[in-house]
Design a protein around this motif. Structure first.
Motif, PDB file in Angstrom:
ATOM      1  N   ASP A  11       0.867  -1.186   0.000  1.00 12.38           N
ATOM      2  CA  ASP A  11       0.000   0.000   0.000  1.00 12.38           C
ATOM      3  C   ASP A  11       0.892   1.222   0.000  1.00 12.38           C
ATOM      4  N   TRP A  13       1.871   4.971   1.182  1.00 15.02           N
ATOM      5  CA  TRP A  13       1.651   5.750   2.397  1.00 15.02           C
ATOM      6  C   TRP A  13       0.919   7.004   1.955  1.00 15.02           C
ATOM      7  N   PRO A  21       8.400   4.281  -5.031  1.00 11.81           N
ATOM      8  CA  PRO A  21       9.812   4.335  -4.656  1.00 11.81           C
ATOM      9  C   PRO A  21      10.599   3.131  -5.172  1.00 11.81           C
ATOM     10  N   PRO A  22      11.874   3.326  -5.490  1.00 12.00           N
ATOM     11  CA  PRO A  22      12.682   2.165  -5.817  1.00 12.00           C
ATOM     12  C   PRO A  22      12.899   1.334  -4.555  1.00 12.00           C
ATOM     13  N   SER A  72      11.518  -8.132   1.153  1.00 10.41           N
ATOM     14  CA  SER A  72      11.756  -7.154   2.210  1.00 10.41           C
ATOM     15  C   SER A  72      10.494  -6.372   2.516  1.00 10.41           C
ATOM     16  N   ALA A  75       9.096  -1.476   6.288  1.00 11.29           N
ATOM     17  CA  ALA A  75       8.555  -1.054   7.580  1.00 11.29           C
ATOM     18  C   ALA A  75       7.599  -2.133   8.087  1.00 11.29           C
ATOM     19  N   THR A  76       7.309  -2.055   9.378  1.00  9.55           N
ATOM     20  CA  THR A  76       6.448  -3.056  10.027  1.00  9.55           C
ATOM     21  C   THR A  76       5.105  -3.216   9.312  1.00  9.55           C
ATOM     22  N   ASN A  78       4.390  -3.447   6.403  1.00  3.71           N
ATOM     23  CA  ASN A  78       4.438  -4.341   5.234  1.00  3.71           C
ATOM     24  C   ASN A  78       4.845  -5.773   5.613  1.00  3.71           C
ATOM     25  N   GLY A 102      15.569  -7.062   7.461  1.00  2.00           N
ATOM     26  CA  GLY A 102      15.142  -5.673   7.693  1.00  2.00           C
ATOM     27  C   GLY A 102      14.760  -5.437   9.146  1.00  2.00           C
ATOM     28  N   GLY A 127      22.483  -6.477   5.848  1.00  2.00           N
ATOM     29  CA  GLY A 127      22.173  -7.668   5.067  1.00  2.00           C
ATOM     30  C   GLY A 127      23.208  -8.152   4.076  1.00  2.00           C
ATOM     31  N   GLU A 128      24.038  -7.270   3.545  1.00  2.00           N
ATOM     32  CA  GLU A 128      24.818  -7.626   2.352  1.00  2.00           C
ATOM     33  C   GLU A 128      25.702  -8.862   2.537  1.00  2.00           C
ATOM     34  N   GLN A 218      15.641   3.031  13.996  1.00  2.00           N
ATOM     35  CA  GLN A 218      16.814   3.157  13.151  1.00  2.00           C
ATOM     36  C   GLN A 218      18.134   2.941  13.912  1.00  2.00           C
ATOM     37  N   HIS A 221      18.730  -0.682  15.081  1.00  2.00           N
ATOM     38  CA  HIS A 221      18.950  -1.627  13.975  1.00  2.00           C
ATOM     39  C   HIS A 221      20.406  -1.596  13.524  1.00  2.00           C
ATOM     40  N   THR A 253      19.420   9.325   1.769  1.00  2.00           N
ATOM     41  CA  THR A 253      19.112   8.890   3.136  1.00  2.00           C
ATOM     42  C   THR A 253      20.390   8.926   3.963  1.00  2.00           C
ATOM     43  N   ASP A 255      21.070   9.817   8.112  1.00  2.00           N
ATOM     44  CA  ASP A 255      20.396  10.254   9.334  1.00  2.00           C
ATOM     45  C   ASP A 255      21.166  11.243  10.191  1.00  2.00           C
ATOM     46  N   PHE A 385       6.797   0.434  17.202  1.00  2.00           N
ATOM     47  CA  PHE A 385       7.397  -0.504  16.246  1.00  2.00           C
ATOM     48  C   PHE A 385       8.267  -1.501  17.016  1.00  2.00           C
TER      49      PHE A 385
HETATM   50  C1  B12 Z   1      13.188   6.088   2.056  1.00  2.00           C
HETATM   51  C2  B12 Z   1      12.274   5.670   3.164  1.00  2.00           C
HETATM   52  C3  B12 Z   1      10.906   5.654   2.909  1.00  2.00           C
HETATM   53  C4  B12 Z   1      10.289   5.950   1.530  1.00  2.00           C
HETATM   54  C5  B12 Z   1      10.091   4.692   0.686  1.00  2.00           C
HETATM   55  C6  B12 Z   1      11.258   3.816   0.535  1.00  2.00           C
HETATM   56  C7  B12 Z   1      10.969   2.523  -0.180  1.00  2.00           C
HETATM   57  N1  B12 Z   1      11.943   1.979  -0.798  1.00  2.00           N
HETATM   58  O1  B12 Z   1       9.883   1.994  -0.223  1.00  2.00           O
HETATM   59  C8  B12 Z   1       8.873   6.428   1.936  1.00  2.00           C
HETATM   60  C9  B12 Z   1       8.843   7.914   2.134  1.00  2.00           C
HETATM   61  C10 B12 Z   1       7.780   6.125   0.943  1.00  2.00           C
HETATM   62  C11 B12 Z   1       8.720   5.747   3.270  1.00  2.00           C
HETATM   63  C12 B12 Z   1       7.515   5.493   3.824  1.00  2.00           C
HETATM   64  C13 B12 Z   1       7.352   4.937   5.079  1.00  2.00           C
HETATM   65  N2  B12 Z   1       8.297   4.704   5.983  1.00  2.00           N
HETATM   66 CO1  B12 Z   1      10.174   4.842   5.592  1.00  2.00          CO
HETATM   67  N3  B12 Z   1      11.983   5.055   5.426  1.00  2.00           N
HETATM   68  C14 B12 Z   1      12.797   5.326   4.441  1.00  2.00           C
HETATM   69  C15 B12 Z   1      14.271   5.389   4.894  1.00  2.00           C
HETATM   70  C16 B12 Z   1      14.632   6.837   5.093  1.00  2.00           C
HETATM   71  C17 B12 Z   1      15.282   4.723   3.975  1.00  2.00           C
HETATM   72  C18 B12 Z   1      14.997   3.263   3.607  1.00  2.00           C
HETATM   73  C19 B12 Z   1      16.220   2.664   2.957  1.00  2.00           C
HETATM   74  O2  B12 Z   1      16.238   2.455   1.763  1.00  2.00           O
HETATM   75  N4  B12 Z   1      17.282   2.401   3.727  1.00  2.00           N
HETATM   76  C20 B12 Z   1      18.551   1.853   3.252  1.00  2.00           C
HETATM   77  C21 B12 Z   1      18.489   0.317   3.115  1.00  2.00           C
HETATM   78  C22 B12 Z   1      19.800  -0.215   2.581  1.00  2.00           C
HETATM   79  O3  B12 Z   1      18.292  -0.190   4.432  1.00  2.00           O
HETATM   80  P1  B12 Z   1      17.227  -1.334   4.752  1.00  2.00           P
HETATM   81  O4  B12 Z   1      16.037  -1.243   3.887  1.00  2.00           O
HETATM   82  O5  B12 Z   1      17.033  -1.363   6.218  1.00  2.00           O
HETATM   83  O6  B12 Z   1      17.991  -2.689   4.310  1.00  2.00           O
HETATM   84  C23 B12 Z   1      19.166  -3.187   4.900  1.00  2.00           C
HETATM   85  C24 B12 Z   1      18.933  -4.114   6.100  1.00  2.00           C
HETATM   86  O7  B12 Z   1      17.888  -3.740   6.934  1.00  2.00           O
HETATM   87  C25 B12 Z   1      18.770  -5.471   5.514  1.00  2.00           C
HETATM   88  N5  B12 Z   1      17.501  -5.894   4.927  1.00  2.00           N
HETATM   89  C26 B12 Z   1      16.362  -5.214   4.745  1.00  2.00           C
HETATM   90  N6  B12 Z   1      15.452  -5.976   4.123  1.00  2.00           N
HETATM   91  C27 B12 Z   1      16.026  -7.163   3.862  1.00  2.00           C
HETATM   92  C28 B12 Z   1      15.541  -8.291   3.213  1.00  2.00           C
HETATM   93  C29 B12 Z   1      16.390  -9.386   3.040  1.00  2.00           C
HETATM   94  C30 B12 Z   1      15.895 -10.574   2.290  1.00  2.00           C
HETATM   95  C31 B12 Z   1      17.692  -9.350   3.559  1.00  2.00           C
HETATM   96  C32 B12 Z   1      18.584 -10.482   3.357  1.00  2.00           C
HETATM   97  C33 B12 Z   1      18.169  -8.220   4.243  1.00  2.00           C
HETATM   98  C34 B12 Z   1      17.333  -7.133   4.380  1.00  2.00           C
HETATM   99  O8  B12 Z   1      19.733  -5.427   4.469  1.00  2.00           O
HETATM  100  C35 B12 Z   1      19.772  -4.118   3.871  1.00  2.00           C
HETATM  101  C36 B12 Z   1      21.204  -3.800   3.535  1.00  2.00           C
HETATM  102  O9  B12 Z   1      22.031  -3.871   4.668  1.00  2.00           O
HETATM  103  C37 B12 Z   1      14.179   4.609   6.251  1.00  2.00           C
HETATM  104  C38 B12 Z   1      15.199   5.021   7.291  1.00  2.00           C
HETATM  105  C39 B12 Z   1      16.568   4.495   6.930  1.00  2.00           C
HETATM  106  N7  B12 Z   1      17.549   5.336   6.960  1.00  2.00           N
HETATM  107  O10 B12 Z   1      16.719   3.315   6.595  1.00  2.00           O
HETATM  108  C40 B12 Z   1      12.746   4.878   6.700  1.00  2.00           C
HETATM  109  C41 B12 Z   1      11.985   3.796   7.497  1.00  2.00           C
HETATM  110  C42 B12 Z   1      12.269   2.448   6.901  1.00  2.00           C
HETATM  111  N8  B12 Z   1      10.580   4.133   7.284  1.00  2.00           N
HETATM  112  C43 B12 Z   1       9.876   3.947   8.310  1.00  2.00           C
HETATM  113  C44 B12 Z   1       8.470   4.163   8.354  1.00  2.00           C
HETATM  114  C45 B12 Z   1       7.810   4.061   9.704  1.00  2.00           C
HETATM  115  C46 B12 Z   1       7.755   4.455   7.195  1.00  2.00           C
HETATM  116  C47 B12 Z   1       6.247   4.629   7.122  1.00  2.00           C
HETATM  117  C48 B12 Z   1       5.398   3.593   7.839  1.00  2.00           C
HETATM  118  C49 B12 Z   1       5.817   5.992   7.646  1.00  2.00           C
HETATM  119  C50 B12 Z   1       6.828   7.057   7.758  1.00  2.00           C
HETATM  120  N9  B12 Z   1       6.742   7.791   8.817  1.00  2.00           N
HETATM  121  O11 B12 Z   1       7.695   7.301   6.922  1.00  2.00           O
HETATM  122  C51 B12 Z   1       5.990   4.607   5.588  1.00  2.00           C
HETATM  123  C52 B12 Z   1       5.568   3.210   5.090  1.00  2.00           C
HETATM  124  C53 B12 Z   1       5.286   3.187   3.612  1.00  2.00           C
HETATM  125  C54 B12 Z   1       4.940   1.858   3.040  1.00  2.00           C
HETATM  126  N10 B12 Z   1       3.661   1.531   2.979  1.00  2.00           N
HETATM  127  O12 B12 Z   1       5.827   1.124   2.655  1.00  2.00           O
HETATM  128  C55 B12 Z   1      10.686   3.458   9.495  1.00  2.00           C
HETATM  129  C56 B12 Z   1      10.450   1.961   9.714  1.00  2.00           C
HETATM  130  C57 B12 Z   1      10.182   1.600  11.145  1.00  2.00           C
HETATM  131  C58 B12 Z   1       9.502   0.283  11.205  1.00  2.00           C
HETATM  132  N11 B12 Z   1      10.087  -0.657  11.891  1.00  2.00           N
HETATM  133  O13 B12 Z   1       8.438   0.090  10.661  1.00  2.00           O
HETATM  134  C59 B12 Z   1      12.118   3.847   9.078  1.00  2.00           C
HETATM  135  C60 B12 Z   1      13.215   2.954   9.623  1.00  2.00           C
HETATM  136  C61 B12 Z   1      12.342   5.322   9.542  1.00  2.00           C
HETATM  137  C62 B12 Z   1      12.581   5.495  11.007  1.00  2.00           C
HETATM  138  N12 B12 Z   1      13.624   6.200  11.391  1.00  2.00           N
HETATM  139  O14 B12 Z   1      11.828   5.055  11.846  1.00  2.00           O
HETATM  140  N13 B12 Z   1       9.914   5.442   3.811  1.00  2.00           N
END
Ligand code: B12
Ligand code: SF4
Length: 487
Positions: A11, A13, A21-22, A72, A75-76, A78, A102, A127-128, A218, A221, A253, A255, A385
């Motif tokens: 869904d 947001w 988003p990518p 992946s 966020a929670t 999903n 994640g 994750g990498e 954040q 994690h 991104t 922080d 969360f």
């Molecule tokens: C950009 C972003 C968005 C973008 C969309 C990004 C997207 N691709 O869809 C937008 C603005 C739309 C968005 C929306 C939301 N977001 Co946002 N978002 C981010 C942000 C800033 C960056 C995400 C990112 O790409 N990070 C970089 C990647 C590399 O990190 P990663 O995804 O965690 O992955 C790494 C590991 O976690 C792991 N991993 C993750 N998944 C998997 C899966 C597998 C198979 C494996 C092996 C490993 C693995 O490996 C990766 C590499 O090391 C983060 C904060 C942050 N700095 O991460 C918040 C964050 C993820 N968002 C958050 C939230 C709450 C939301 C929203 C619910 C509301 C809001 N207030 O923003 C909505 C939800 C939307 C939806 N329905 O999906 C929270 C999540 C908290 C939680 N536990 O739920 C975060 C952490 C922000 C925070 N500080 O609290 N978001």
């Protein structure tokens, strides 16, 4: 070894309107796997960009016939769609190794593996490296116990291996793997921020945070450590995305943007790259970081920074203190003023629904928001969360009334406060939006603004009917509650 990464149907947001988003997290994991593992055949299926529903996903899994399916949640909210993806993979072929990771699954590894038997492995934390090693060892189940950073099930028992140390130098990571979604990259967009036709990419400047806000997952994690890429590398990645994929709107991104002279240095490096003026970027920042770096703001504007999201969170000093936010309401005023003076769009995030919040304190926040008068405001509801400190406290005290993860989007109320029911918190959220965007003065000011960005955002708020979507949300909850009482 065939590895399929799946970004499940999610869904949007809706408070941010029309965006696609990518799926940066899995794009990054795939790029690392591609570089490190010689024998992996990799495919990314982005269901949102390709308009793939659950039935089509099944067909795509069947036709690629993967050995590993990785999904992946971001966020929670999903969590269930990531799990359903892995269940779909198992339905196609029970021998597929199903993996997720994640923030949410790292924090809930034990309960997720207990409840969802189609999830084989959870990669905890970064994750990498873990995922690459897992893929390397995936065909030998007995060796899973050697892979640091995973949780998995074996013969009905759940194991949590030792955590994996973080990557020391983030520049050892490959450049973002957008080539792996090259047919989709032109589709990613963020309409309110940059219009429908500006290709949008995310790049990562840093991981983790040295602050410890209680509502945020954040910092925990990423093990409360902040690691960053150099300003030059960040600018190189931006230029790389522009040159190779035509990216015009770049979400950085990062922080802890404000550490040292980073804002100035990042801007300087971007300017050196001489990208066209219509390549713009966005970043989230702390108010104190903006204030500390006020001299750098003109240069940041020159480098293409057009939009900053400030985590203001609240106007009540005691709430800010309970959040461990370490800023004051005056910091918010100064930061918004500085952004405006420098022509940078000021976007503010507020959080309502903390334990001590009352109807009066939320009304005060509304008044503060109106006086602060940033260009764009998002009000959110405090959400426990898994992984944040609020969750630990709320769970221990029995405050959580809704454990349906799909509601954990900061739009649905999950907990009551000491004086407001959950329903009332929901209604207060609607009231916050109505108070800010319902003001005729602000509406006219927005629609008639000479600033194109401001005009677009106000049209977007009106056009997408965001206020009525919020209203229907609390009406639906009220209806459900009445029905429950009647039964
Ligand atoms: C950009 C972003 C968005 C973008 C969309 C990004 C997207 N691709 O869809 C937008 C603005 C739309 C968005 C929306 C939301 N977001 Co946002 N978002 C981010 C942000 C800033 C960056 C995400 C990112 O790409 N990070 C970089 C990647 C590399 O990190 P990663 O995804 O965690 O992955 C790494 C590991 O976690 C792991 N991993 C993750 N998944 C998997 C899966 C597998 C198979 C494996 C092996 C490993 C693995 O490996 C990766 C590499 O090391 C983060 C904060 C942050 N700095 O991460 C918040 C964050 C993820 N968002 C958050 C939230 C709450 C939301 C929203 C619910 C509301 C809001 N207030 O923003 C909505 C939800 C939307 C939806 N329905 O999906 C929270 C999540 C908290 C939680 N536990 O739920 C975060 C952490 C922000 C925070 N500080 O609290 N978001
Ligand atoms: S809210 Fe921002 S400053 Fe606070 S811990 Fe999270 S990322 Fe850091």
């Amino acid at each position: 070894m065939k590895v399929l990464f799946v970004e499940p149907p999610k869904d949007v947001w809706f408070v941010m309107g029309d965006y696609l988003p990518p799926p940066y997290g899995i794009i990054q994991l795939a790029a690392y796997l591609e570089r490190e593992t010689k024998n992996a055949e990799i495919e990314i299926l982005d269901c949102n960009a390709e308009h793939v529903d659950w039935r089509d996903m099944e067909k795509r899994i069947e036709s690629f016939s993967p050995d590993v399916v990785a999904s992946s949640s971001l966020a929670t909210c999903n969590a269930y769609v990531a799990i359903r993806t892995l269940e779909t993979a198992k339905k196609v072929n029970p021998d597929i190794l199903t993996v997720t990771g994640g923030q949410h699954f790292t924090a809930t590894a034990q309960e997720t593996l207990e409840q969802y038997h189609d999830v084989d492995v959870i990669v905890r934390g970064e994750g990498e490296q873990t995922f690459a090693e897992l893929v390397d060892k995936a065909d030998k189940e007995s060796t899973l116990s050697e892979v640091r950073g995973i949780s998995f099930r074996h013969e009905g028992k759940i194991f949590h291996n030792q955590p994996r140390p973080l990557i020391e130098n983030l520049e050892d990571l490959p450049y973002p793997g957008y080539h792996l979604v090259k047919d989709l990259v032109h589709k990613y967009h963020f309409a309110a921020m940059s219009g429908r036709n500006a290709p949008y990419v995310l790049i990562e400047g840093a991981r983790g945070c040295s602050h410890t806000c209680t509502f945020c997952t954040q910092w925990r994690h990423w093990q409360a450590r902040w690691r960053s890429k150099s300003p030059k590398r960040i600018a190189d990645e931006m230029n790389f995305c522009y040159t190779n994929f035509g990216s015009k709107f770049i979400w950085l991104t990062d922080d802890n943007l404000g550490a040292g002279t980073r804002p100035n240095d990042i801007a300087e490096e971007i300017i050196k790259q001489k990208m066209p003026d219509d390549v713009t970027w966005f970043v989230q920042a702390r108010c104190d970081d903006i204030i500390r770096n006020k001299e750098a703001l003109p240069k940041m504007y020159k480098s293409g920074l057009r939009w900053v999201l400030l985590g203001v969170e609240n106007s009540d000093p005691s709430t800010l203190e309970s959040f461990k936010k370490e800023i004051t309401p005056q910091d918010a005023e100064t930061a918004v003023k500085l952004l405006k003076e420098n022509g940078i769009f000021s976007h503010v995030m507020f959080i309502i629904g903390s334990r001590k919040d009352t109807a009066k304190s939320i009304a005060n926040l509304r008044q503060f928001a109106n006086e602060l008068d940033p260009d764009f405001v998002i009000f959110a509801i405090l959400t426990p969360f898994p992984g944040n400190q609020i969750y630990d406290e709320a769970k221990k005290n029995g405050w959580i009334e809704d454990f349906n993860w799909s509601h954990y989007d900061m739009v649905h109320a999950i907990m009551p406060t000491e004086t407001l029911s959950r329903q009332e918190v929901q209604e207060e959220l609607y009231e916050c939006y109505r108070s800010f965007y319902g003001s005729w003065k602000r509406r006219f000011g927005g629609f008639l603004s000479t600033n194109a960005l401001r005009r677009r955002v106000f049209l977007h708020m009106a056009g997408k009917g965001i206020i009525s979507q919020l209203k229907s949300l609390f009406q639906a909850q009220r209806h459900a509650k009445t029905r429950k009482a009647e039964l």
